[in-house]
Design a protein around this motif. Structure first.
Motif, PDB file in Angstrom:
ATOM      1  N   ASP A  72       0.833  -1.210   0.000  1.00  0.00           N
ATOM      2  CA  ASP A  72       0.000   0.000   0.000  1.00  0.00           C
ATOM      3  C   ASP A  72       0.864   1.255   0.000  1.00  0.00           C
ATOM      4  O   ASP A  72       0.439   2.317   0.441  1.00  0.00           O
ATOM      5  N   THR A  73       2.086   1.138  -0.492  1.00  0.00           N
ATOM      6  CA  THR A  73       2.987   2.293  -0.529  1.00  0.00           C
ATOM      7  C   THR A  73       2.492   3.315  -1.538  1.00  0.00           C
ATOM      8  O   THR A  73       2.402   3.034  -2.731  1.00  0.00           O
ATOM      9  N   GLN A  74       2.163   4.506  -1.061  1.00  0.00           N
ATOM     10  CA  GLN A  74       1.732   5.582  -1.935  1.00  0.00           C
ATOM     11  C   GLN A  74       2.563   6.848  -1.730  1.00  0.00           C
ATOM     12  O   GLN A  74       2.526   7.750  -2.555  1.00  0.00           O
ATOM     13  N   GLN A  75       3.290   6.903  -0.624  1.00  0.00           N
ATOM     14  CA  GLN A  75       4.189   8.027  -0.374  1.00  0.00           C
ATOM     15  C   GLN A  75       5.602   7.503  -0.143  1.00  0.00           C
ATOM     16  O   GLN A  75       5.788   6.525   0.581  1.00  0.00           O
ATOM     17  N   LEU A  76       6.556   8.131  -0.771  1.00  0.00           N
ATOM     18  CA  LEU A  76       7.956   7.823  -0.518  1.00  0.00           C
ATOM     19  C   LEU A  76       8.825   8.909  -1.122  1.00  0.00           C
ATOM     20  O   LEU A  76       8.388   9.707  -1.944  1.00  0.00           O
ATOM     21  N   SER A  77      10.074   8.950  -0.684  1.00  0.00           N
ATOM     22  CA  SER A  77      11.071   9.831  -1.278  1.00  0.00           C
ATOM     23  C   SER A  77      12.430   9.175  -1.073  1.00  0.00           C
ATOM     24  O   SER A  77      12.592   8.335  -0.187  1.00  0.00           O
ATOM     25  N   GLY A  78      13.382   9.535  -1.893  1.00  0.00           N
ATOM     26  CA  GLY A  78      14.697   8.944  -1.736  1.00  0.00           C
ATOM     27  C   GLY A  78      15.612   9.231  -2.904  1.00  0.00           C
ATOM     28  O   GLY A  78      15.282   9.999  -3.812  1.00  0.00           O
ATOM     29  N   THR A  79      16.786   8.600  -2.858  1.00  0.00           N
ATOM     30  CA  THR A  79      17.792   8.758  -3.904  1.00  0.00           C
ATOM     31  C   THR A  79      17.986   7.428  -4.613  1.00  0.00           C
ATOM     32  O   THR A  79      18.067   6.379  -3.967  1.00  0.00           O
ATOM     33  N   VAL A  80      18.044   7.474  -5.928  1.00  0.00           N
ATOM     34  CA  VAL A  80      18.196   6.283  -6.751  1.00  0.00           C
ATOM     35  C   VAL A  80      19.460   6.411  -7.594  1.00  0.00           C
ATOM     36  O   VAL A  80      19.724   7.470  -8.167  1.00  0.00           O
ATOM     37  N   LYS A  81      20.246   5.346  -7.631  1.00  0.00           N
ATOM     38  CA  LYS A  81      21.381   5.263  -8.550  1.00  0.00           C
ATOM     39  C   LYS A  81      20.967   4.361  -9.700  1.00  0.00           C
ATOM     40  O   LYS A  81      20.423   3.277  -9.485  1.00  0.00           O
ATOM     41  N   ILE A  82      21.228   4.797 -10.908  1.00  0.00           N
ATOM     42  CA  ILE A  82      20.853   4.017 -12.067  1.00  0.00           C
ATOM     43  C   ILE A  82      22.049   3.898 -13.000  1.00  0.00           C
ATOM     44  O   ILE A  82      22.757   4.878 -13.250  1.00  0.00           O
ATOM     45  N   HIS A  83      22.297   2.682 -13.466  1.00  0.00           N
ATOM     46  CA  HIS A  83      23.402   2.448 -14.396  1.00  0.00           C
ATOM     47  C   HIS A  83      22.891   1.623 -15.569  1.00  0.00           C
ATOM     48  O   HIS A  83      22.240   0.596 -15.378  1.00  0.00           O
ATOM     49  N   THR A  84      23.177   2.075 -16.772  1.00  0.00           N
ATOM     50  CA  THR A  84      22.746   1.386 -17.983  1.00  0.00           C
ATOM     51  C   THR A  84      23.946   1.122 -18.864  1.00  0.00           C
ATOM     52  O   THR A  84      24.715   2.034 -19.159  1.00  0.00           O
ATOM     53  N   ASP A  85      24.101  -0.127 -19.290  1.00  0.00           N
ATOM     54  CA  ASP A  85      25.209  -0.500 -20.170  1.00  0.00           C
ATOM     55  C   ASP A  85      24.685  -1.415 -21.269  1.00  0.00           C
ATOM     56  O   ASP A  85      24.728  -2.636 -21.169  1.00  0.00           O
ATOM     57  N   LEU A  86      24.148  -0.799 -22.318  1.00  0.00           N
ATOM     58  CA  LEU A  86      23.625  -1.553 -23.444  1.00  0.00           C
ATOM     59  C   LEU A  86      24.714  -1.933 -24.438  1.00  0.00           C
ATOM     60  O   LEU A  86      24.452  -2.608 -25.430  1.00  0.00           O
ATOM     61  N   GLY A  87      25.950  -1.469 -24.173  1.00  0.00           N
ATOM     62  CA  GLY A  87      27.034  -1.756 -25.094  1.00  0.00           C
ATOM     63  C   GLY A  87      27.053  -0.818 -26.274  1.00  0.00           C
ATOM     64  O   GLY A  87      27.664  -1.113 -27.304  1.00  0.00           O
ATOM     65  N   LEU A  88      26.394   0.343 -26.135  1.00  0.00           N
ATOM     66  CA  LEU A  88      26.369   1.321 -27.221  1.00  0.00           C
ATOM     67  C   LEU A  88      27.618   2.183 -27.162  1.00  0.00           C
ATOM     68  O   LEU A  88      28.067   2.572 -26.084  1.00  0.00           O
ATOM     69  N   PRO A  89      28.195   2.499 -28.314  1.00  0.00           N
ATOM     70  CA  PRO A  89      29.421   3.301 -28.331  1.00  0.00           C
ATOM     71  C   PRO A  89      29.152   4.767 -28.077  1.00  0.00           C
ATOM     72  O   PRO A  89      28.014   5.230 -28.110  1.00  0.00           O
ATOM     73  N   SER A  90      30.216   5.497 -27.811  1.00  0.00           N
ATOM     74  CA  SER A  90      30.134   6.941 -27.616  1.00  0.00           C
ATOM     75  C   SER A  90      31.157   7.595 -28.523  1.00  0.00           C
ATOM     76  O   SER A  90      32.291   7.138 -28.640  1.00  0.00           O
ATOM     77  N   PHE A  91      30.741   8.649 -29.217  1.00  0.00           N
ATOM     78  CA  PHE A  91      31.624   9.325 -30.155  1.00  0.00           C
ATOM     79  C   PHE A  91      31.746  10.797 -29.789  1.00  0.00           C
ATOM     80  O   PHE A  91      30.754  11.499 -29.697  1.00  0.00           O
ATOM     81  N   GLY A  92      32.976  11.235 -29.580  1.00  0.00           N
ATOM     82  CA  GLY A  92      33.200  12.651 -29.293  1.00  0.00           C
ATOM     83  C   GLY A  92      32.470  13.124 -28.066  1.00  0.00           C
ATOM     84  O   GLY A  92      32.052  14.267 -27.986  1.00  0.00           O
ATOM     85  N   GLY A  93      32.283  12.212 -27.098  1.00  0.00           N
ATOM     86  CA  GLY A  93      31.610  12.594 -25.867  1.00  0.00           C
ATOM     87  C   GLY A  93      30.105  12.518 -25.960  1.00  0.00           C
ATOM     88  O   GLY A  93      29.399  12.751 -25.000  1.00  0.00           O
ATOM     89  N   ALA A  94      29.570  12.188 -27.153  1.00  0.00           N
ATOM     90  CA  ALA A  94      28.123  12.110 -27.315  1.00  0.00           C
ATOM     91  C   ALA A  94      27.681  10.673 -27.146  1.00  0.00           C
ATOM     92  O   ALA A  94      28.145   9.786 -27.828  1.00  0.00           O
ATOM     93  N   ALA A  95      26.793  10.423 -26.208  1.00  0.00           N
ATOM     94  CA  ALA A  95      26.314   9.073 -25.967  1.00  0.00           C
ATOM     95  C   ALA A  95      25.453   8.622 -27.120  1.00  0.00           C
ATOM     96  O   ALA A  95      24.697   9.390 -27.698  1.00  0.00           O
ATOM     97  N   ALA A  96      25.565   7.347 -27.450  1.00  0.00           N
ATOM     98  CA  ALA A  96      24.768   6.808 -28.544  1.00  0.00           C
ATOM     99  C   ALA A  96      23.287   6.906 -28.244  1.00  0.00           C
ATOM    100  O   ALA A  96      22.473   7.101 -29.146  1.00  0.00           O
TER     101      ALA A  96
END
Length: 416
Positions: A72-96
């Motif tokens: 029955d959780t309807q109220q909450l707050s907090g900090t979330v860390k999220i990491h995604t590694d789809l194996g997509l390349p990055s060019f010139g600092g621009a994420a795929a």
């Protein structure tokens, strides 16, 4: 921005006038929305490593699914860390992910850098810190924290605001459907009790999925059970999905998807701190400061700003227009979508699109880096690969896509 303060760390009860159907909608929606916004659409960095395996009462997979559904959780707050590694390349600092999903507008051609569809695709790659807050189904806030800036998305009643502190731009839209999902008739669509929901989930998994309780963990200082979901079928790129569930409230605290190929998780998101108290009402307040550029969603739509920000030729893909239907092959984890592409898209099979003048240089490099030439009974084509989703485009203009291996796509194309 307004602080993420707690007004009542013990208050989770709803008013007596709230309908049972509305409570059920919020009960299911809030925990999923909180992690799903980082999900849909994410292994965690070392800072998120489990800090112990607490001793908890034994529980079955069905009982744990029931516990999640009954939360029955309807109220909450907090900090979330999220990491995604789809194996997509990055060019010139621009994420795929930015090349494919957003960043096109940036405030130009009538667009706004605060538009959620410009900012949220950044979550498709790399590591991000988010602060979230929720108070029922009509009040949520998500902030993406950078070293020197902050992006916030606020839903408060029928107003949706987004603010990018880096560019000092705001985006405003009306949520005309606020609360409607709690009012719509859903009889026959949603199981009436948590046990019924658990029964349906386990029944649907059938012979394709293994669902077990894989021990315990401590997430954000709270004891949790680990629900593990694994494909029984071969050919899927998904190794396992693990959801850490708060032992007391039944709220999902951490989500991790590991690939069948091994290595770090493709998608991993979890709380590093969480408070189940009611956030202060001011958390969801927003008023643009003097000098802030404000873009109204309705005005942008009238000006055609969304169309101006789209790449050349994208209008042919809108709503799958120009595609000759969709055919679903297989079932469960090895499901493959087959569709006929517009004529112009056939060049992708030979990789000639990489030389197209319609694509920016970074996008040309991106496509070339993902392409892998293949041959079979179907002819020849190119497989565009990530660590999770693979797509085969054949020389005759067909596309086969799914969370399956390259060999599975070739086999499907041969059968077709």
């Amino acid at each position: 921005m307004a602080p993420y303060a707690s007004e009542d760390s013990q208050s989770q009860d709803q008013g007596p006038g709230q309908s049972a159907r509305r409570r059920k909608a919020a009960r299911y929606a809030v925990p999923v929305a909180v992690l799903g916004v980082a999900a849909a659409t994410i292994g965690l960095v070392p800072a998120l490593a489990d800090s112990g395996d607490p001793e908890l009462p034994k529980i079955t997979a069905q009982e744990l699914i029931e516990k999640i559904a009954a939360s029955d959780t309807q109220q909450l707050s907090g900090t979330v860390k999220i990491h995604t590694d789809l194996g997509l390349p990055s060019f010139g600092g621009a994420a795929a992910g930015g090349l494919l999903g957003g960043g096109a507008g940036g405030g130009e051609d009538g667009g706004s850098s605060a538009d959620p569809k410009e900012k949220l695709p950044e979550l498709a790659s790399g590591t991000h810190t988010l602060r979230i807050a929720a108070d029922g189904e009509t009040k949520q806030k998500l902030s993406i924290l950078d070293d020197a800036s902050e992006y916030s998305l606020i839903h408060n009643g029928d107003d949706v605001w987004a603010y990018d502190s880096k560019s000092d731009q705001a985006y405003h839209a009306k949520d005309t459907g606020a609360g409607d999902h709690g009012k719509k008739e859903r009889s026959g669509e949603v199981p009436a009790t948590p046990k019924e929901l658990a029964d349906e989930v386990l029944k649907a998994s059938g012979d394709t999925t293994s669902i077990t309780v894989d021990g315990t963990a401590q997430i954000a200082g709270r004891d949790a059970y680990r629900l593990q979901i694994k494909p029984k079928q071969s050919g899927s790129t998904v190794g396992a999905i693990t959801v850490s569930v708060d032992a007391k409230t039944g709220t999902p605290l951490k989500f991790s998807l590991t690939p069948a190929s091994g290595g770090a998780a493709v998608i991993d998101a979890g709380f590093t701190s969480v408070d189940f108290g009611k956030p202060a009402a001011s958390t969801f307040d927003f008023k643009p400061s003097k000098g802030t550029k404000v873009t109204e969603a309705d005005d942008l739509a009238k000006q055609g700003g969304a169309d101006k920000a789209a790449p050349k030729g994208a209008e042919e893909l809108d709503g799958l227009e120009g595609m000759d239907g969709l055919n679903v092959i297989g079932e469960g984890w090895t499901t493959i979508a087959e569709l006929k592409l517009p004529k112009e898209a056939g060049d992708l099979a030979s990789g000639s699109a990489a030389g197209s003048a319609d694509l920016p240089p970074d996008a040309q490099k991106f496509l070339s880096s993902l392409g892998d030439q293949v041959k079979g009974d179907f002819g020849s084509g190119t497989v565009y690969s990530t660590r999770l989703v693979n797509v085969l485009i054949t020389e005759d203009g067909k596309a086969y896509a799914g969370a399956v291996t390259k060999d599975a796509l070739v086999k499907a194309a041969d059968a077709g």
